[in-house]
Design a protein around this motif. Structure first.
Motif, PDB file in Angstrom:
ATOM      1  N   SER A 128     -40.986  41.186  83.707  1.00 20.20           N
ATOM      2  CA  SER A 128     -39.925  40.693  82.819  1.00 20.20           C
ATOM      3  C   SER A 128     -40.522  39.897  81.653  1.00 20.20           C
ATOM      4  O   SER A 128     -39.985  39.886  80.548  1.00 20.20           O
ATOM      5  CB  SER A 128     -38.942  39.803  83.593  1.00 20.20           C
ATOM      6  N   SER A 170     -34.655  38.590  83.923  1.00 20.16           N
ATOM      7  CA  SER A 170     -35.038  38.744  85.331  1.00 20.16           C
ATOM      8  C   SER A 170     -34.358  39.969  85.924  1.00 20.16           C
ATOM      9  O   SER A 170     -33.151  40.125  85.792  1.00 20.16           O
ATOM     10  CB  SER A 170     -34.611  37.492  86.101  1.00 20.16           C
ATOM     11  N   THR A 176     -35.576  34.992  90.777  1.00 23.21           N
ATOM     12  CA  THR A 176     -36.934  34.440  90.717  1.00 23.21           C
ATOM     13  C   THR A 176     -36.867  32.940  90.500  1.00 23.21           C
ATOM     14  O   THR A 176     -36.283  32.463  89.526  1.00 23.21           O
ATOM     15  CB  THR A 176     -37.718  35.126  89.581  1.00 23.21           C
TER      16      THR A 176
HETATM   17  C1  G6P Z   1     -42.319  39.771  91.211  1.00 30.85           C
HETATM   18  C2  G6P Z   1     -42.200  41.274  91.195  1.00 30.85           C
HETATM   19  C3  G6P Z   1     -42.397  41.795  89.780  1.00 30.85           C
HETATM   20  C4  G6P Z   1     -41.395  41.132  88.847  1.00 30.85           C
HETATM   21  C5  G6P Z   1     -41.483  39.610  88.912  1.00 30.85           C
HETATM   22  C6  G6P Z   1     -40.335  38.955  88.179  1.00 30.85           C
HETATM   23  O1  G6P Z   1     -43.624  39.399  90.919  1.00 30.85           O
HETATM   24  O2  G6P Z   1     -43.165  41.842  92.062  1.00 30.85           O
HETATM   25  O3  G6P Z   1     -42.187  43.196  89.763  1.00 30.85           O
HETATM   26  O4  G6P Z   1     -41.642  41.549  87.545  1.00 30.85           O
HETATM   27  O5  G6P Z   1     -41.413  39.170  90.267  1.00 30.85           O
HETATM   28  O6  G6P Z   1     -39.146  39.292  88.833  1.00 30.85           O
HETATM   29  P1  G6P Z   1     -37.707  39.278  88.193  1.00 30.85           P
HETATM   30  O7  G6P Z   1     -36.807  39.732  89.302  1.00 30.85           O
HETATM   31  O8  G6P Z   1     -37.424  37.852  87.800  1.00 30.85           O
HETATM   32  O9  G6P Z   1     -37.713  40.184  87.043  1.00 30.85           O
END
Ligand code: G6P
Length: 610
Positions: free
Chosen positions: A306, A350, A355
């Motif tokens: 992201s 996100s 996250t």
């Molecule tokens: C984790 C996942 C990634 C993702 C990141 C952010 O590291 O493995 O694929 O890009 O989290 O997650 P989000 O859900 O906030 O885009």
């Protein structure tokens, strides 16, 4: 990280239902798992290090029938992923069982005082204190009151589910900072970290808010706060269905999701383009002309993939609207005293909307007076709800841990945002129309790139034994290089670096020899002539060149060892196209190296710890 699920109902097959649900949650963590059911005032449980199928094997030998139970799939934070540390965790008398997603920050202090009161701890986890705290407060008043008292003194984040052999008709759930969704079925309730585990039973759901609880029995349920104040709940209908969370004939979710991109990109644009005037409409922003005019600066915040989407957004928005954009790692933003002056608009990006660093950054920005909007995939997720205004990317459930379709949908939405902001400032209606036309062609272009999967696989076959890769791009394709390198690292454990092509001269060039594959993202855009020079520099040092460029590009064909073609488009839209072959290269290399593509080691889809 970690996925939790609880079931209460008349089915009797509680064990099976919970294991099936865990399989849907496995992307959230997959280093150990466990289950507990209550039947006839007796608690039966099993846990194991390893994956859900290992738990399933073990469970064949025990009776997990009954009307209620809880289960957990873990991504270890405190204590190694062994059987003892796997959830559920229990009180001293093994009457109470609890599963937890999150981190109890004050567990050391709590553990000390509970040990002084003769509670016996057997795990290294933070979670176990919760089970003992609940035991401490459990009196004749009911499980929910003990849970409330315990939660009132813990600090940290949690989505929890608790059952007790003493009250064999009740599940208590609560959340703070970790998601918890209640599925309301016919005579049954499923409570889980994610709707994916609920969909088989019902599409009617309630999203609990922070510091809220649910008490479910076979007859019905109540929602309240952890201070025992009544909470009115709203039942919502989820628009995802079961088919969307199945592999649909593909060998991995990641591959399925890569191949879904013509549709998901279309979905991100659907109903948002106004070809007649060259405008775009992002209804969820709910923004007035006056508010648009007042924007002086935009901050884009995210993590992982992201964050890469945000970097591309920076190029798109600055170029099309001339509004200054800054991109922040969510995890850094919150700890560096960020300046949020008047006229700053923050977009929080996100996929999951859960996250924890991104959520914390969003809260920090809001605390400092900034207006925050979400660019989120999962409807009803915490970031989306807290943002109040924003844009859903509508990519559908993304199960593969390495993000693919969410990324292209995020960039598509950022391109729309650039168009909205640009039309209000410097883009004419005619230019807006040109952009819209180019955007409408993107799904077809992606389809065309996907059709060349066979030749992309051949390249992967040739290079899958290499242990280092370099990815180079310029302008908006530099973040694409970062994303290509990240995909390879994530799923095939191959060291890869993404770099702005011209910066290569300041270090990475020292790495180049005949064993170094270098992936160039070099469509015929305004940086094209410059990147040709960088390709020559690599060629002169015998590096192996894999180039992504437009069809018929003779110069690159002559210089490169391998060429992957992408159709012609507008410069600022190339990242959407260029990333597709990089996703496929990473996928094939991972498969050829025998890696677990959908569940790479040490990673989790949704990172709900700092
Ligand atoms: C984790 C996942 C990634 C993702 C990141 C952010 O590291 O493995 O694929 O890009 O989290 O997650 P989000 O859900 O906030 O885009």
């Amino acid at each position: 990280m970690c996925g939790i699920i609880g079931y209460i109902g008349k089915s009797g097959d509680t064990g099976e239902i919970l294991i099936e649900g865990l399989k849907r949650l496995e992307y959230r963590g997959y280093d150990s798992a466990g289950i507990a059911v209550v039947n006839d005032n007796k608690l039966t449980w099993e846990k194991t290090a390893g994956k859900i199928h290992q738990l399933e094997e073990k469970c064949r030998e025990i009776d997990l029938s009954g009307c209620l139970g809880i289960a957990h799939t873990r991504w270890a934070t405190h204590g190694e992923p062994n059987r003892t540390n796997a959830h559920p965790h229990f009180d001293c008398g093994e009457r109470i069982a609890l599963v937890h997603n999150g981190i109890i920050e004050n567990y050391r202090t709590l553990k000390k005082s509970l040990e002084a009161e003769n509670h016996r701890f057997i795990t290294e986890t933070d979670t176990e204190v919760l089970a003992h705290l609940i035991e401490k407060y459990y009196s004749g008043e009911g499980l929910e009151y003990a849970v409330q008292k315990a939660l009132q003194i813990v600090e940290g984040t949690y989505g929890i589910l608790v059952i007790s052999a003493t009250e064999p008709d009740k599940i208590v759930g609560a959340r703070n900072g970790s998601p918890l969704v209640v599925g309301v079925g016919e005579g049954e309730f499923v409570v889980s970290s994610d709707v994916a585990a609920i969909l088989k039973h019902t599409r009617q759901v309630i999203y609990l808010e922070d510091l809220q609880m649910i008490v479910a029995t076979p007859e019905g349920f109540n929602t309240m706060t952890i201070e025992n104040e009544y909470v009115e709940h709203i039942i919502q209908e989820v628009d995802w269905d079961l088919e969307m969370i199945e592999k649909g004939g593909f060998s991995h979710f990641m591959l399925k999701e890569i191949f879904e991109q013509p549709d998901t990109i279309m979905n991100a644009m659907r109903g948002r383009l106004i070809p007649a005037t060259g405008d775009a409409k992002l209804g969820g922003l709910n923004i007035t002309e006056e508010e648009l005019r007042a924007i002086r600066r935009i901050v884009l915040i995210g993590c992982g993939t992201s964050w890469h989407a945000a970097l591309i957004g920076e190029y798109m928005i600055e170029e099309k609207s001339r509004i200054p954009v800054e991109v922040e790692y969510a995890s850094e933003f919150r700890y560096r005293n960020p300046i949020m002056e008047d006229g700053t608009l923050v977009f929080v990006i996100s996929q999951s909307g859960e996250t924890v660093d991104t959520l914390a950054a969003q809260r920090e920005a809001e605390k400092r007076g900034a207006e925050c909007m979400g660019i989120v995939n999962v409807v009803g997720s915490t970031i989306a709800r807290e943002a109040k205004r924003g844009v859903y990317i509508h990519a559908g459930p993304e199960i593969g841990v390495a993000s693919t379709k969410a990324f292209t949908s995020q960039i598509t939405v950022l391109a729309l945002l650039a168009l909205v902001l640009g039309r209000q400032r410097i883009i004419s209606s005619a230019e807006g129309q040109r952009i819209i036309e180019a955007m409408q062609a993107i799904p077809g272009h992606v389809e065309q790139i996907l059709n060349s999967d066979g030749s992309i696989k051949e390249i992967a076959e040739k290079y899958h034994h290499h242990n280092n890769f370099l990815y180079l791009g310029r302008g908006a394709n530099y973040p694409v290089a970062l994303e290509g390198a990240l995909k390879l690292k994530e799923i095939s454990y191959v060291h890869a670096e993404g770099y702005p092509a011209a910066e290569m001269k300041h270090g990475p060039i020292a790495l180049i020899d005949e064993n170094m594959p270098v992936v160039f993202i070099c469509p015929r855009d305004n940086a094209y002539q410059k990147i040709l020079g960088n390709i020559c520099e690599v060629k002169a040092r015998n590096g192996k060149i894999i180039a992504i460029t437009n069809e018929g590009n003779k110069e690159v064909i002559e210089m490169a060892d391998h060429v992957i073609f992408i159709p012609k488009s507008l410069d600022f839209l190339y990242p959407i196209l260029a990333v597709i072959p990089l996703q496929l290269i990473a996928y094939h290399i991972a498969v050829l190296r025998g890696c677990n593509v959908d569940q790479p080691r040490n990673l989790a889809k949704s990172v709900t710890v700092e």
